[in-house]
Design an enzyme around this catalytic site. Structure first.
Site, PDB file in Angstrom:
ATOM      1  N   ARG A 183       0.846  -1.202   0.000  1.00  0.00           N
ATOM      2  CA  ARG A 183       0.000   0.000   0.000  1.00  0.00           C
ATOM      3  C   ARG A 183       0.876   1.244   0.000  1.00  0.00           C
ATOM      4  O   ARG A 183       1.748   1.396   0.845  1.00  0.00           O
ATOM      5  CB  ARG A 183      -0.929   0.034   1.224  1.00  0.00           C
ATOM      6  CG  ARG A 183      -1.851   1.262   1.191  1.00  0.00           C
ATOM      7  CD  ARG A 183      -2.680   1.411   2.443  1.00  0.00           C
ATOM      8  NE  ARG A 183      -3.474   2.627   2.413  1.00  0.00           N
ATOM      9  CZ  ARG A 183      -3.023   3.838   2.753  1.00  0.00           C
ATOM     10  NH1 ARG A 183      -1.757   4.020   3.137  1.00  0.00           N
ATOM     11  NH2 ARG A 183      -3.816   4.882   2.689  1.00  0.00           N
ATOM     12  N   HIS A 229       4.053   3.673  -5.644  1.00  0.00           N
ATOM     13  CA  HIS A 229       4.055   5.066  -6.128  1.00  0.00           C
ATOM     14  C   HIS A 229       5.321   5.816  -5.703  1.00  0.00           C
ATOM     15  O   HIS A 229       5.631   6.859  -6.242  1.00  0.00           O
ATOM     16  CB  HIS A 229       2.760   5.801  -5.723  1.00  0.00           C
ATOM     17  CG  HIS A 229       2.649   6.205  -4.285  1.00  0.00           C
ATOM     18  ND1 HIS A 229       1.610   6.988  -3.819  1.00  0.00           N
ATOM     19  CD2 HIS A 229       3.429   5.954  -3.202  1.00  0.00           C
ATOM     20  CE1 HIS A 229       1.759   7.195  -2.528  1.00  0.00           C
ATOM     21  NE2 HIS A 229       2.844   6.582  -2.126  1.00  0.00           N
TER      22      HIS A 229
HETATM   23  C1  LIG Z   1       4.510   5.735   1.796  1.00  0.00           C
HETATM   24  S1  LIG Z   1       5.034   4.698   3.089  1.00  0.00           S
HETATM   25  C2  LIG Z   1       3.740   3.477   3.128  1.00  0.00           C
HETATM   26  C3  LIG Z   1       3.570   2.796   4.452  1.00  0.00           C
HETATM   27  C4  LIG Z   1       2.384   1.821   4.552  1.00  0.00           C
HETATM   28  N1  LIG Z   1       2.412   0.827   3.499  1.00  0.00           N
HETATM   29  C5  LIG Z   1       1.062   2.558   4.542  1.00  0.00           C
HETATM   30  O1  LIG Z   1       0.348   2.492   3.541  1.00  0.00           O
HETATM   31  O2  LIG Z   1       0.774   3.218   5.535  1.00  0.00           O
HETATM   32  C6  LIG Z   1       6.369   3.869   2.344  1.00  0.00           C
HETATM   33  C7  LIG Z   1       7.137   2.983   3.296  1.00  0.00           C
HETATM   34  O3  LIG Z   1       8.137   2.252   2.576  1.00  0.00           O
HETATM   35  C8  LIG Z   1       9.189   2.044   3.463  1.00  0.00           C
HETATM   36  N2  LIG Z   1      10.407   1.702   2.715  1.00  0.00           N
HETATM   37  C9  LIG Z   1      11.139   2.525   1.939  1.00  0.00           C
HETATM   38  N3  LIG Z   1      12.174   1.866   1.421  1.00  0.00           N
HETATM   39  C10 LIG Z   1      12.094   0.591   1.875  1.00  0.00           C
HETATM   40  C11 LIG Z   1      12.874  -0.576   1.668  1.00  0.00           C
HETATM   41  N4  LIG Z   1      13.958  -0.556   0.889  1.00  0.00           N
HETATM   42  N5  LIG Z   1      12.479  -1.708   2.279  1.00  0.00           N
HETATM   43  C12 LIG Z   1      11.376  -1.739   3.069  1.00  0.00           C
HETATM   44  N6  LIG Z   1      10.598  -0.659   3.297  1.00  0.00           N
HETATM   45  C13 LIG Z   1      10.965   0.491   2.705  1.00  0.00           C
HETATM   46  C14 LIG Z   1       9.316   3.351   4.191  1.00  0.00           C
HETATM   47  O4  LIG Z   1      10.022   3.226   5.408  1.00  0.00           O
HETATM   48  C15 LIG Z   1       7.858   3.755   4.372  1.00  0.00           C
HETATM   49  O5  LIG Z   1       7.375   3.387   5.618  1.00  0.00           O
END
Ligand SMILES: C[S@@+](CC[C@H](N)C(=O)[O-])C[C@H]1O[C@@H](n2cnc3c(N)ncnc32)[C@H](O)[C@@H]1O
Length: 470
Positions: free
Chosen positions: A348, A352
Site C-alpha cells: 500500500r 508510487h
Molecule cells: C509511503 S510509506 C507506506 C507505508 C504503509 N504501506 C502505509 O500504507 O501506511 C512507504 C514505506 O516504505 C518504506 N520503505 C522505503 N524503502 C524501503 C525498503 N527498501 N524496504 C522496506 N521498506 C521500505 C518506508 O520506510 C515507508 O514506511
C-alpha cells in the site's frame, strides 16, 4: 461555457444539496457546520457513506468549475500562481500549535497576541498570516485580530494540551492519526522540493532520467541520496521522526474503511498470513487486524521504522502485538522476500514511491516468494485521465471509470484533485508516480503477476488492485 452551462453546473449543485438534505433528514441529523470544530459525530461519519460522498464530490467539482468559469482568467491564474502562500501560512499555523491553542480558547477564539507570545513571534505579521488562512476557510476571524478554530483548522488538532506541546523534546505526533504530521511533511520538504520541478525537468542530468535520485527534492536540497536515505541523515531528525505519522495520515484521505473494502479480508482464517511489505507504522494493517481477529499479519519495514511502528502499536493497539498475531520483521524489499507462505502480500502506497525499474525489482522478489494461491494487493491511486477514457481506458473486474455528469470534467475535477497532487508529490520526493490502471497492468505483467480485480471505494480514485501469480 455559456449561460446554459453555468445553469447546468448550478443545477448539479442544487440537486446534490437536495440529495444531501434527504440523507441527513432521514437520519435526523444536520449537516456539519464549517464554523464548528470537527468531531467524530454521526453527522461527520455520514460523510463517508457512498451516496453522500457522491453528492459531495459533485458539489465540489461543480462549484470549483463554476468559480473557474465566472472569474477572470487573470484572477484564476493569479490564484494558481500564489497557491503556495496558503501552504506557507498553513505551515506557520501548524508549527505554532494554533489548532491546539484555539481549542483551549474555545468558540470565542483568542487574540493573535496569545498565539504570538506562546511562540515568541511578531503579532501583526502573524495576524496577516491567519487572515489569509481565514479567507480560505481555514480558521475564523471572529473579531478583528481574534481567531478561532473552524472545522478545517481543528482537523489538525493533535488533541494534546498546549502544556504538553511546549514540553521539551515532546513528540507532537505520537499516538495521533497523523493529520498534523501529514500537513507538516507537505508544507516543509515537499513544498521546497516542488519549487524545483522546472529546474529538475531542464537539468541535463535529471530531466530525462528515471533514477530514484534524480527527483526535484535532490535538486532542491542538493543531495545525491534517495529520499528514504536522505530523511535518515543528520539534519533531518525532525523530518524522520514525523514521517511515519505523516504516512498514517494517508489513511485519512478516503473513508477509514477503504482498506477493508480493498480485498476480501473476511475470507482469511487463522491459517492465513498477510505480509504488509513496507507497512510503515501499520495503520492499514491495524484496520485489518481489528476487523479480522483471526488472521496473522507480518509488517515488514526498515529497521528504524519498524521500531517506530512497534511504538505506535504499543500505544494504540497493544493487543495486536501482545497476542503474537501481528509482528514486525525488519526487511528491505529490494532483497529476496523471506516469507514464502503468504496468502496476501500488501503493497500500500509503496509502488508510487518508486520509478518503474525499482518497482519491477520489488514485484519480482514477491513473485519469487509467491505460492500459486498467493495474492498481491497493490493499494495506490488509479489515475483517471482528465478527459473521457474511451479507448485509452482499461477494463478489469471491479473497475469502472468515474462517471461525472456533464458538463463536469470527466475525472470530477477538483473532487479528484488529491490524486494529481499526490502524483506530483511522488515525482518531487522520489521521481516516482501515481499510475493509470493500464500502467499497473503492464507493470505487474512484466513481473509475473496478472491483475484480476479492482476494489475501489466510490469516493476517490484510490483503489486496490489484486493480482495472482502467472
Ligand atoms: C509511503 S510509506 C507506506 C507505508 C504503509 N504501506 C502505509 O500504507 O501506511 C512507504 C514505506 O516504505 C518504506 N520503505 C522505503 N524503502 C524501503 C525498503 N527498501 N524496504 C522496506 N521498506 C521500505 C518506508 O520506510 C515507508 O514506511
Amino acid at each position: 461555457m455559456t449561460i446554459q452551462d453555468l445553469k447546468a453546473l448550478g443545477n448539479i449543485i442544487q440537486d446534490s444539496i437536495s440529495k444531501l438534505e434527504k440523507q441527513y433528514k432521514d437520519r435526523k441529523l444536520d449537516f456539519p457546520s464549517l464554523d464548528e470544530p470537527f468531531s467524530n459525530s454521526p453527522a461527520d461519519a455520514l460523510q463517508s457513506e457512498p451516496a453522500v460522498v457522491a453528492a459531495l464530490n459533485n458539489i465540489t467539482a461543480a462549484s470549483y468549475q463554476l468559480m473557474s468559469n465566472v472569474r477572470s482568467p487573470f484572477l484564476n491564474i493569479l490564484d494558481a500562481s500564489t497557491a503556495y502562500e496558503i501552504t506557507s501560512c498553513l505551515r506557520v499555523a501548524e508549527q505554532c500549535n494554533a489548532p491546539e491553542i484555539l481549542r483551549e480558547a474555545g468558540p470565542e477564539g483568542a487574540h493573535i497576541s496569545v498565539i504570538a507570545s506562546k511562540n515568541n513571534l511578531e503579532p501583526t505579521k502573524l495576524a496577516r498570516i491567519f487572515r489569509l488562512l481565514a479567507t480560505h476557510h481555514i480558521f475564523r476571524e471572529v473579531k478583528p485580530d481574534v481567531f478561532a478554530n473552524n472545522r478545517t483548522s481543528s482537523y489538525i488538532d493533535t488533541g494534546k494540551t498546549t502544556e504538553q506541546l511546549y514540553e521539551l523534546g515532546v513528540d507532537k505526533h505520537a499516538g495521533t492519526a497523523g493529520a498534523a504530521a501529514f500537513v507538516d511533511h507537505f508544507v516543509d520538504e515537499v513544498m521546497k522540493g516542488s519549487a524545483y520541478l522546472w529546474e529538475t525537468l531542464i537539468s541535463p542530468e535529471k530531466g530525462h532520467s528515471f533514477s530514484n535520485v534524480h527527483a526535484p527534492i535532490n535538486e532542491a536540497f542538493n543531495t545525491k541520496s534517495q529520499f528514504f536515505t536522505w530523511i535518515e541523515e543528520p539534519g533531518n531528525e525532525r523530518r524522520f521522526a514525523r514521517y511515519p505519522a505523516a504516512i498514517r495520515g494517508t489513511s485519512l484521505w478516503n473513508s477509514p474503511s477503504a482498506i477493508l473494502n480493498g480485498y476480501d479480508w473476511g475470507a482469511l482464517t487463522s491459517d492465513d498470513l498477510i505480509v504488509d511489505v513496507g507497512g510503515g507504522a501499520g495503520m492499514p494493517a491495524m484496520h485489518i487486524a481489528r476487523a479480522n481477529t483471526d488472521v496473522k499479519i507480518v509488517i515488514q519495514e526498515r529497521e528504524q521504522v519498524a521500531e517506530q511502528g512497534k511504538q505506535f502499536w504499543s500505544e494504540t493497539y497493544p493487543d495486536g502485538l501482545n497476542s503474537g498475531r501481528v509482528s514486525y520483521q525488519v526487511h528491505e524489499f529490494f532483497g529476496p522476500q523471506p516469507q514464502k507462505n503468504a496468502s496476501v502480500f500488501i503493497l500500500r502506497t509503496i509502488l508510487h514511491d518508486w520509478p518503474d525499474s525499482d518497482c519491477e525489482i520489488i514485484l519480482r522478489h514477491l513473485r519469487a516468494a509467491a505460492t500459486p494461491k498467493t495474492r498481491l494487493v497493490i493499494g495506490d491511486f488509479l489515475i483517471p485521465y482528465a478527459c473521457p477514457e474511451s479507448e485509452a481506458g482499461a477494463s478489469l473486474e471491479g473497475y469502472k471509470p468515474i462517471e461525472a455528469p456533464a458538463p463536469l470534467l470527466a475525472n470530477l475535477g477538483k473532487a479528484s484533485a488529491t490524486a494529481y497532487a499526490l502524483d506530483m508529490t511522488m515525482f518531487t520526493n522520489f521521481n516516482g508516480q501515481e499510475r493509470t490502471l493500464r500502467h499497473f497492468q503492464d507493470l505487474t505483467r512484466r513481473c509475473g503477476w496478472e491483475a484480476i480485480q479492482v476494489y475501489r471505494c466510490d469516493d476517490s480514485p484510490f483503489g486496490f488492485l489484486v493480482s495472482k501469480p502467472v
